[in-house]
Design an enzyme around this catalytic site. Structure first.
Site, PDB file in Angstrom:
ATOM      1  CB  THR A 124      69.493  93.216 -93.941  1.00  0.00           C
ATOM      2  OG1 THR A 124      69.461  93.304 -95.359  1.00  0.00           O
ATOM      3  CG2 THR A 124      70.766  92.461 -93.563  1.00  0.00           C
ATOM      4  CG  ASP A 125      66.327  92.100 -98.237  1.00  0.00           C
ATOM      5  OD1 ASP A 125      67.400  92.666 -97.984  1.00  0.00           O
ATOM      6  OD2 ASP A 125      65.550  92.490 -99.140  1.00  0.00           O
ATOM      7  CD  GLU A 126      72.095  93.743 -98.789  1.00  0.00           C
ATOM      8  OE1 GLU A 126      73.282  93.390 -98.781  1.00  0.00           O
ATOM      9  OE2 GLU A 126      71.706  94.843 -99.219  1.00  0.00           O
ATOM     10  CE1 TYR A 149      74.824  95.654 -93.365  1.00  0.00           C
ATOM     11  CE2 TYR A 149      73.799  94.786 -95.363  1.00  0.00           C
ATOM     12  CZ  TYR A 149      73.690  95.368 -94.113  1.00  0.00           C
ATOM     13  OH  TYR A 149      72.453  95.669 -93.610  1.00  0.00           O
ATOM     14  CE  LYS A 153      72.277  93.696 -89.816  1.00  0.00           C
ATOM     15  NZ  LYS A 153      72.067  94.632 -88.674  1.00  0.00           N
TER      16      LYS A 153
HETATM   17  P1  NAD Z   1      73.069 103.774 -90.952  1.00  0.00           P
HETATM   18  O1  NAD Z   1      74.414 103.435 -91.501  1.00  0.00           O
HETATM   19  O2  NAD Z   1      72.328 104.931 -91.520  1.00  0.00           O
HETATM   20  O3  NAD Z   1      73.193 104.034 -89.367  1.00  0.00           O
HETATM   21  C1  NAD Z   1      73.964 103.217 -88.532  1.00  0.00           C
HETATM   22  C2  NAD Z   1      74.046 103.885 -87.157  1.00  0.00           C
HETATM   23  O4  NAD Z   1      74.769 103.015 -86.278  1.00  0.00           O
HETATM   24  C3  NAD Z   1      74.780 105.233 -87.158  1.00  0.00           C
HETATM   25  O5  NAD Z   1      74.100 106.177 -86.367  1.00  0.00           O
HETATM   26  C4  NAD Z   1      76.142 104.894 -86.534  1.00  0.00           C
HETATM   27  O6  NAD Z   1      76.743 105.994 -85.852  1.00  0.00           O
HETATM   28  C5  NAD Z   1      75.763 103.763 -85.579  1.00  0.00           C
HETATM   29  N1  NAD Z   1      76.888 102.878 -85.281  1.00  0.00           N
HETATM   30  C6  NAD Z   1      77.726 102.281 -86.174  1.00  0.00           C
HETATM   31  N2  NAD Z   1      78.655 101.573 -85.514  1.00  0.00           N
HETATM   32  C7  NAD Z   1      78.399 101.708 -84.193  1.00  0.00           C
HETATM   33  C8  NAD Z   1      79.007 101.186 -83.019  1.00  0.00           C
HETATM   34  N3  NAD Z   1      80.093 100.417 -83.073  1.00  0.00           N
HETATM   35  N4  NAD Z   1      78.464 101.501 -81.814  1.00  0.00           N
HETATM   36  C9  NAD Z   1      77.364 102.309 -81.742  1.00  0.00           C
HETATM   37  N5  NAD Z   1      76.759 102.844 -82.827  1.00  0.00           N
HETATM   38  C10 NAD Z   1      77.277 102.543 -84.029  1.00  0.00           C
HETATM   39  O7  NAD Z   1      72.219 102.444 -91.047  1.00  0.00           O
HETATM   40  P2  NAD Z   1      70.678 102.237 -91.435  1.00  0.00           P
HETATM   41  O8  NAD Z   1      70.540 102.210 -92.907  1.00  0.00           O
HETATM   42  O9  NAD Z   1      69.859 103.156 -90.625  1.00  0.00           O
HETATM   43  O10 NAD Z   1      70.462 100.731 -90.915  1.00  0.00           O
HETATM   44  C11 NAD Z   1      70.139 100.485 -89.551  1.00  0.00           C
HETATM   45  C12 NAD Z   1      70.043  98.982 -89.323  1.00  0.00           C
HETATM   46  O11 NAD Z   1      69.016  98.446 -90.165  1.00  0.00           O
HETATM   47  C13 NAD Z   1      71.311  98.209 -89.656  1.00  0.00           C
HETATM   48  O12 NAD Z   1      71.461  97.190 -88.696  1.00  0.00           O
HETATM   49  C14 NAD Z   1      71.035  97.601 -91.032  1.00  0.00           C
HETATM   50  O13 NAD Z   1      71.737  96.397 -91.207  1.00  0.00           O
HETATM   51  C15 NAD Z   1      69.532  97.384 -90.957  1.00  0.00           C
HETATM   52  N6  NAD Z   1      68.796  97.426 -92.244  1.00  0.00           N
HETATM   53  C16 NAD Z   1      68.952  98.488 -93.096  1.00  0.00           C
HETATM   54  C17 NAD Z   1      68.187  98.545 -94.270  1.00  0.00           C
HETATM   55  C18 NAD Z   1      68.299  99.711 -95.236  1.00  0.00           C
HETATM   56  O14 NAD Z   1      67.709  99.661 -96.302  1.00  0.00           O
HETATM   57  N7  NAD Z   1      69.015 100.785 -94.906  1.00  0.00           N
HETATM   58  C19 NAD Z   1      67.290  97.514 -94.564  1.00  0.00           C
HETATM   59  C20 NAD Z   1      67.182  96.431 -93.667  1.00  0.00           C
HETATM   60  C21 NAD Z   1      67.925  96.423 -92.511  1.00  0.00           C
HETATM   61  O1  DAU Z   2      68.232  94.987 -98.633  1.00  0.00           O
HETATM   62  C1  DAU Z   2      68.492  95.690 -97.452  1.00  0.00           C
HETATM   63  C2  DAU Z   2      69.819  96.401 -97.582  1.00  0.00           C
HETATM   64  O2  DAU Z   2      69.605  97.514 -98.449  1.00  0.00           O
HETATM   65  C3  DAU Z   2      70.377  96.864 -96.232  1.00  0.00           C
HETATM   66  O3  DAU Z   2      70.670  95.743 -95.463  1.00  0.00           O
HETATM   67  C4  DAU Z   2      71.642  97.702 -96.435  1.00  0.00           C
HETATM   68  O4  DAU Z   2      72.079  98.221 -95.196  1.00  0.00           O
HETATM   69  C5  DAU Z   2      71.316  98.849 -97.371  1.00  0.00           C
HETATM   70  O5  DAU Z   2      72.501  99.602 -97.634  1.00  0.00           O
HETATM   71  C6  DAU Z   2      70.731  98.330 -98.678  1.00  0.00           C
HETATM   72  O6  DAU Z   2      71.732  97.594 -99.429  1.00  0.00           O
HETATM   73  P1  DAU Z   2      71.865  97.732-101.024  1.00  0.00           P
HETATM   74  O7  DAU Z   2      73.220  97.341-101.414  1.00  0.00           O
HETATM   75  O8  DAU Z   2      70.726  97.073-101.701  1.00  0.00           O
HETATM   76  O9  DAU Z   2      71.630  99.350-101.138  1.00  0.00           O
HETATM   77  P2  DAU Z   2      72.366 100.447-102.037  1.00  0.00           P
HETATM   78  O10 DAU Z   2      71.569 101.704-101.911  1.00  0.00           O
HETATM   79  O11 DAU Z   2      73.822 100.521-101.765  1.00  0.00           O
HETATM   80  O12 DAU Z   2      72.174  99.878-103.497  1.00  0.00           O
HETATM   81  C7  DAU Z   2      70.878  99.605-104.033  1.00  0.00           C
HETATM   82  C8  DAU Z   2      71.069  99.000-105.405  1.00  0.00           C
HETATM   83  O13 DAU Z   2      71.591 100.021-106.288  1.00  0.00           O
HETATM   84  C9  DAU Z   2      72.085  97.871-105.460  1.00  0.00           C
HETATM   85  O14 DAU Z   2      71.653  96.917-106.416  1.00  0.00           O
HETATM   86  C10 DAU Z   2      73.374  98.531-105.917  1.00  0.00           C
HETATM   87  C11 DAU Z   2      72.875  99.650-106.814  1.00  0.00           C
HETATM   88  N1  DAU Z   2      73.685 100.897-106.831  1.00  0.00           N
HETATM   89  C12 DAU Z   2      74.043 101.440-105.631  1.00  0.00           C
HETATM   90  C13 DAU Z   2      74.756 102.626-105.591  1.00  0.00           C
HETATM   91  C14 DAU Z   2      75.202 103.241-104.284  1.00  0.00           C
HETATM   92  C15 DAU Z   2      73.981 101.505-108.030  1.00  0.00           C
HETATM   93  O15 DAU Z   2      73.634 101.006-109.104  1.00  0.00           O
HETATM   94  N2  DAU Z   2      74.696 102.682-108.001  1.00  0.00           N
HETATM   95  C16 DAU Z   2      75.111 103.251-106.825  1.00  0.00           C
HETATM   96  O16 DAU Z   2      75.786 104.328-106.868  1.00  0.00           O
END
Ligand code: NAD
Ligand code: DAU
Length: 340
Positions: A124-126, A149, A153
């Protein structure tokens, strides 16, 4: 190709598996997922009966379970499984360290022992921390994570790097910006805002709402990962992002306007501790070297996403009420504990 996908029942993993079985019908996909609160096998109902799709319920921290999957044969790994929600990590960092750090190390070890042609660490970019008003994260930006988090990562990324340097494991790390699209768990900003607005409930906006995220449609991310898997250079990092920066408040206002709901539903609440101010990705490397470019434009993608949630209110209801846990029980005849 026998591809092991971890975390395939989550948001991005399930979109990726649907994409891969469509794109590569000759590949076999093994989805290894623990089914935590974020894992929903219903997300993959369209592919669950396909002969080239297999689901294994298991935890990536469980060395024996991981070994059993590799014994069956694995050519490459795309590793999504993670605890992914920043707010949860602030409340309790332990599951994040366990899954994201220890789980990644268990997988890397198995991949090394059994030998794989590629191991894609989906990051992730985070991990880069936060930006001011200007600038972009490049692959050379130093890691400076600010939440438990992102720290977990970043730790996983460093382990992945070490397995490449020490053992020659063909690891590639991808670092993507915020994804939006169908099947996202409604704890994240976009689906939360859509569902609250639809039900005329307040939408919590943290702080002044001016934090910036670089939004990318999940299918564009899946396309990037497919390219990284097939053509990425082992040992390298690839940033993935849409050049699509928006303040949170703009995203929420756009969702309200698509749904025809009033801005009075916006409620500014106490800021997230350690809240990163701005993310912006320089994705020129993956564009240049792998020929990737995003297909979605944000306005259309967000409108389509809003429509998806509103057209799938049964899915939303089952996820929000917890009923989705019984889908697995019905299909596989095994009970899931509450809160796993
Ligand atoms: P998500 O939370 O929707 O899904 C996570 C999945 O992993 C679930 O199906 C869960 O059951 C499984 N899991 C969790 N712990 C586990 C374990 N111990 N063993 C096996 N399976 C397990 O997550 P997401 O948003 O789909 O993100 C997927 C990946 O992409 C993550 O690694 C996250 O860091 C990365 N990522 C997410 C975003 C985003 O915007 N959501 C952006 C960049 C990178
Ligand atoms: O940048 C990639 C990341 O994006 C991934 O690595 C993470 O897994 C994914 O959860 C996401 O992280 P963020 O913290 O950016 O996503 P979130 O949807 O939780 O929040 C997006 C932005 O909105 C953040 O600045 C926090 C804000 N927010 C979030 C929630 C849930 C609010 O203002 N209100 C809210 O209720």
């Amino acid at each position: 190709m026998r591809l092991l996908v971890t975390g395939g029942c989550g948001f991005i993993g399930s979109n990726f598996i649907r994409y891969i079985v469509r794109q590569h019908p000759d590949w076999t996909v093994v989805n290894f997922d623990a089914l935590t609160y974020a894992g929903n096998p219903e997300n993959l109902v369209e592919v669950s009966a396909m002969p080239n799709y297999h689901f294994v319920r298991g935890d990536i921290t469980d060395t024996a379970a991981v070994r059993n999957v590799f014994i069956e044969g694995v050519d490459a790994v795309v590793h999504f499984a993670a605890e992914s929600h920043v707010d949860r990590s602030i409340h309790d960092a332990s599951p994040f360290v366990r899954t994201n750090v220890l789980g990644t190390q268990v997988l890397l070890n198995a991949a090394r022992k059994f030998g794989v042609s590629k191991f894609v660490q989906v990051s992730t970019d985070e991990v880069y921390g936060t930006l001011g008003e200007t600038g972009y994260f490049t692959e050379a930006t130093p890691l400076a994570p600010n939440s438990p988090y992102s720290a977990s990562k970043a730790s996983a990324d460093l382990l992945a790097r070490a397995y490449h340097e020490t053992y020659g494991l063909p690891v590639i790390v991808s670092r993507c910006s915020n994804n939006y699209g169908p099947y996202q768990f409604p704890e994240k900003l976009v689906p939360l805002a859509i569902l609250n607005a639809y039900e005329d409930k307040e939408i919590p906006v943290y702080g002044d709402g001016k934090n910036v995220r670089d939004w990318l449609h999940v299918e564009d991310h899946c396309r990037a990962l497919d390219l990284v898997l097939q053509h990425g250079r082992p040992g390298d990092v690839y940033n993935v992002g849409g050049n699509n920066e928006h303040q949170n408040i703009e995203v929420v206002r756009t969702i309200l306007s698509i749904l025809g709901k009033p801005e009075s539903l916006i409620r500014f609440v106490t800021d997230r501790p350690g809240h990163d101010r701005r993310y912006a990705i320089d994705a020129s490397k993956i564009r240049r070297e792998l020929g990737w470019q995003p297909v979605y434009n944000f306005e259309d993608g967000l409108r389509e996403t809003v429509n998806w949630y509103i057209s799938n209110l049964d899915w939303c209801h089952r996820v929000r009420s917890g009923e989705y846990r019984s889908f697995y029980e019905l299909q596989y005849g095994e009970r899931l504990g509450i809160g796993q």
